[in-house]
Every structure is written in structure tokens, then in C-alpha cells.
Motif scaffolding. Structure first.
Motif, PDB file in Angstrom:
ATOM      1  N   ASN A  64       0.803  -1.223   0.000  1.00 52.55           N
ATOM      2  CA  ASN A  64       0.000   0.000   0.000  1.00 52.55           C
ATOM      3  C   ASN A  64       0.836   1.274   0.000  1.00 52.55           C
ATOM      4  O   ASN A  64       0.407   2.317   0.502  1.00 52.55           O
ATOM      5  CB  ASN A  64      -0.996  -0.004   1.173  1.00 52.55           C
ATOM      6  CG  ASN A  64      -2.187  -0.897   0.886  1.00 52.55           C
ATOM      7  OD1 ASN A  64      -2.660  -0.990  -0.251  1.00 52.55           O
ATOM      8  ND2 ASN A  64      -2.692  -1.569   1.916  1.00 52.55           N
ATOM      9  N   VAL A 214       6.880   0.202  12.734  1.00 51.41           N
ATOM     10  CA  VAL A 214       6.110  -0.810  12.004  1.00 51.41           C
ATOM     11  C   VAL A 214       6.694  -2.196  12.242  1.00 51.41           C
ATOM     12  O   VAL A 214       5.956  -3.155  12.522  1.00 51.41           O
ATOM     13  CB  VAL A 214       6.060  -0.467  10.504  1.00 51.41           C
ATOM     14  CG1 VAL A 214       5.368  -1.579   9.721  1.00 51.41           C
ATOM     15  CG2 VAL A 214       5.336   0.861  10.285  1.00 51.41           C
ATOM     16  N   SER A 218       4.856  -5.251  14.414  1.00 50.00           N
ATOM     17  CA  SER A 218       4.522  -6.464  13.658  1.00 50.00           C
ATOM     18  C   SER A 218       5.023  -7.733  14.322  1.00 50.00           C
ATOM     19  O   SER A 218       4.788  -8.827  13.803  1.00 50.00           O
ATOM     20  CB  SER A 218       5.113  -6.365  12.240  1.00 50.00           C
ATOM     21  OG  SER A 218       4.552  -5.261  11.539  1.00 50.00           O
ATOM     22  N   THR A 269      -2.742   5.697   3.841  1.00 48.45           N
ATOM     23  CA  THR A 269      -2.489   4.320   3.425  1.00 48.45           C
ATOM     24  C   THR A 269      -1.251   3.801   4.145  1.00 48.45           C
ATOM     25  O   THR A 269      -0.563   4.541   4.845  1.00 48.45           O
ATOM     26  CB  THR A 269      -2.321   4.248   1.893  1.00 48.45           C
ATOM     27  OG1 THR A 269      -2.260   2.884   1.474  1.00 48.45           O
ATOM     28  CG2 THR A 269      -1.066   4.982   1.439  1.00 48.45           C
ATOM     29  N   ALA A 270      -0.959   2.525   3.984  1.00 42.26           N
ATOM     30  CA  ALA A 270       0.156   1.876   4.694  1.00 42.26           C
ATOM     31  C   ALA A 270      -0.039   2.018   6.208  1.00 42.26           C
ATOM     32  O   ALA A 270      -1.143   2.289   6.680  1.00 42.26           O
ATOM     33  CB  ALA A 270       1.496   2.406   4.220  1.00 42.26           C
ATOM     34  N   ARG A 271       1.046   1.850   6.980  1.00 44.39           N
ATOM     35  CA  ARG A 271       0.890   1.788   8.438  1.00 44.39           C
ATOM     36  C   ARG A 271       1.804   2.772   9.158  1.00 44.39           C
ATOM     37  O   ARG A 271       2.361   2.478  10.223  1.00 44.39           O
ATOM     38  CB  ARG A 271       1.146   0.367   8.929  1.00 44.39           C
ATOM     39  CG  ARG A 271       0.129  -0.650   8.402  1.00 44.39           C
ATOM     40  CD  ARG A 271       0.234  -1.964   9.163  1.00 44.39           C
ATOM     41  NE  ARG A 271       1.515  -2.612   8.895  1.00 44.39           N
ATOM     42  CZ  ARG A 271       2.088  -3.487   9.735  1.00 44.39           C
ATOM     43  NH1 ARG A 271       1.519  -3.775  10.888  1.00 44.39           N
ATOM     44  NH2 ARG A 271       3.233  -4.056   9.401  1.00 44.39           N
ATOM     45  N   LEU A 274       1.877   3.681  13.021  1.00 50.31           N
ATOM     46  CA  LEU A 274       2.580   2.901  14.043  1.00 50.31           C
ATOM     47  C   LEU A 274       3.927   3.501  14.423  1.00 50.31           C
ATOM     48  O   LEU A 274       4.574   3.013  15.358  1.00 50.31           O
ATOM     49  CB  LEU A 274       2.790   1.465  13.547  1.00 50.31           C
ATOM     50  CG  LEU A 274       1.524   0.628  13.361  1.00 50.31           C
ATOM     51  CD1 LEU A 274       1.854  -0.682  12.654  1.00 50.31           C
ATOM     52  CD2 LEU A 274       0.844   0.365  14.698  1.00 50.31           C
TER      53      LEU A 274
END
Length: 328
Positions: A64, A214, A218, A269-271, A274
């Protein structure tokens, strides 16, 4: 300063179902100023052949993250003597979920078939499309297709590492990743803490930010504790997953986050949510990132003696924005 121009192409991804079966390429190259009114009106400028044949760098995006997010790096690479290819593919991320993807073959990445084929089905057709551009058009005869580098960010870096076996892509001469590792997701059926071996044969550089929110968040995907100091998947990948016969570098950028490589970041979009804000200067860190990447690629794709010397001294003499450099 080089005049950087773009041309675009599209390629079908074998095995993908329509309408999610097409990747759109953006190829950036050094160009000559307009030579006539046709070029002035169309904007389709001929490549500047000085310095050709040009080694090729393929930028493989994170999930993304649009390919244009790496335009800043693409421009600097073109100015350094490379032709740069990025691609956008809206495809299946997970069963029933779609988004911008570097291309992830879930079956090939799973425990029953890992190592049998590239985990990204996009790389081969993208490289085939680049080879076709060397046959006709602005770039005909100007590409050094025997000297290709892959730069992957985040999940794009993971599939680059997993897909760079020399027998699959013998023309890949260097691999660089940012914010990428090969810890195996439990969602694919792997046990907790599993680290997948990297089949890369070309010289490889893993670049990481010391404030990567990120990657930290994760950890749950891999059955690990995000707060544990032992959760360091990028360093583990460098230390344990890369072949001992491969020239391998680990470079840590001080206080850099996961989305440093993507600029400007699209917060929708994306993360990136975090990430933990820091006082680090992202513009300065991107300058360091591009300098390290260009030095590494010039040394290994172009055989540049000055770049080789700078690379050799990097571990002992690096700017304060680099927290650590290791080589083995």
C-alpha cells in the motif's frame, strides 16, 4: 544535474485474475533537452546516451505504498547513472483483500513450497518488460541488462530477499533493502520465531532505522513480544539468514522510522500511524540513505573505484546519522 524523464509501460502478471492482473511501470532515465517541436509538444524526450549502457535498478514498493513515493530516490539514482524502474500493482494481498502490492505469492512463501520459486510473481514480468524497452523506443540499446539491482522497501524488501536466487535472476548483481526481513508469519503456517533463509547470491545490504515502529509492532505476526529487546528481525536476517558466501552489509540509521524511504508519505495508506515521532531530521536521513545506496550500487554494478573505496571505509568512517555498520 541530469534531465530526468519518465516513460510508462504495463505488463500482465501470469496467474493473476482480471482485473487484478496488470502492473504499471514507470521508468526514469537521463534525457536530452527537446531536439525538435515534436519532442517539445509531446514531452517524449530521447535518452541522453552519455554514460550508456545504464545499469538498471528496480524499486520494489512496500504494501500500500505507491511507487511514486520513491520518486525522490529514483531521481537521485538516475542522476548517479542508473535507469530506474518502479511499478504499481493493485492485486490480492490476502484472500479477499486487495491493495498496492509488491507481489506476494502466498503459496510460494508458505512452509510447503518456500524456496521452489520466487515469492514475488511480479519480478520476472517486470524485468521482461524492461528488456523489451531495450529493443525499441527511447531506451533502445542503452540498458545494461546484465547489471541489475533490486531495491525493496518493507514487504517489497522481503520478497526481494526471498526471490533473488541466482538461478532465478542471474542478472541481479546487487540487492538493497530498507526495513525488511525474512521472519515468517504464523498466518502462513510457520511456528513462532521462524526465520526463513535468504537465497540471494549477489552482494546484499540491509538498511534499517533504529526507530522502526512498524517492524516493532509487527512482532505479533511472528509470535514474538514487540517490547522485547530480542525482537530484532532485520539484524537476525543479516546475521542468520543470509548465506555465509554472500557479501552482506547491515546499516542502521539513527532514529529513522519505517516510512523514511517513502516520501512524501501518504498518511491515508500503509501503516505509518505505528511510527513513534522523533527529533531526527528526515530530510538529512534520506540524504544519508540515498548516499549509502548509491555508493553500494556504484561499487557493485558500475565497478566505480571511488565508490568501492568509500564502501570499504564505511564501517570505520561513517556520519553520525548512521548508528552502526557491519559487514561480513
Amino acid at each position: 544535474m541530469a534531465l530526468v524523464r519518465s516513460l510508462r509501460a504495463a505488463v500482465r502478471i501470469p496467474g493473476a485474475e482480471a482485473p487484478y492482473d496488470t502492473a504499471h511501470l514507470t521508468v526514469r532515465y537521463p534525457a536530452r533537452p527537446p531536439q525538435d517541436s515534436v519532442e517539445e509538444m509531446s514531452g517524449m524526450l530521447q535518452a541522453d546516451p552519455e554514460g550508456a549502457p545504464f545499469p538498471v535498478v528496480v524499486l520494489v514498493s512496500g504494501v500500500n505504498v505507491a511507487a511514486d513515493s520513491y520518486r525522490w530516490l529514483a531521481f537521485e539514482l538516475v542522476e548517479a547513472g542508473f535507469v530506474v524502474v518502479g511499478y504499481d500493482w493493485v492485486g490480492e494481498l490476502f484472500p479477499g483483500q486487495y491493495g498496492l502490492t509488491p507481489g506476494v505469492d502466498i503459496v510460494a512463501a508458505g512452509p510447503d513450497h518456500y524456496g521452489e520459486r520466487p515469492t514475488s510473481p511480479a519480478l520476472a514480468p517486470v524485468l521482461e518488460a524492461v528488456a523489451a524497452l531495450n529493443e525499441s523506443g527511447q531506451l533502445a540499446g542503452l540498458l545494461d541488462l546484465e547489471n541489475v539491482a533490486l531495491f525493496g522497501h518493507s514487504a517489497g524488501g522481503t520478497v526481494v530477499l526471498q526471490s533473488s536466487r541466482p538461478s532465478w535472476f542471474p542478472n541481479v548483481r546487487a540487492v538493497v533493502t530498507y526495513g525488511a526481513h525474512t521472519m515468517a508469519s504464523q498466518m502462513l503456517g510457520y511456528p513462532p520465531g521462524m526465520l526463513l533463509p535468504v537465497p540471494v547470491g549477489a552482494p546484499t545490504m540491509l538498511i534499517a532505522g533504529t526507530n522502526d515502529g512498524v517492524v516493532a509492532a509487527s512482532a505479533i505476526r511472528y509470535g514474538e513480544d514487540p517490547s522485547s529487546p530480542d525482537h530484532n528481525p532485520i539484524e537476525r536476517t543479516w546475521r542468520e539468514a543470509l548465506p555465509e558466501t554472500t557479501e552482506s552489509w547491515l546499516v542502521k540509521l539513527a532514529d529513522a522510522g519505517h516510512l523514511l524511504a517513502a516520501y512524501p508519505e501518504d498518511p491515508s495508506t500503509a501503516r505509518g500511524f505505528l511510527e513513534t515521532p522523533t527529533d531526527a531530521d528526515p530530510e538529512r536521513l534520506r540524504a544519508v540513505l540515498s548516499d549509502v545506496v548509491i555508493t553500494f550500487l556504484k561499487a557493485h554494478l558500475a565497478g566505480d573505484p571511488a565508490a568501492k573505496d568509500r564502501l570499504a571505509s564505511l564501517a570505520e568512517n561513517h556520519p553520525t546519522d548512521i548508528a552502526d555498520v557491519r559487514r561480513r
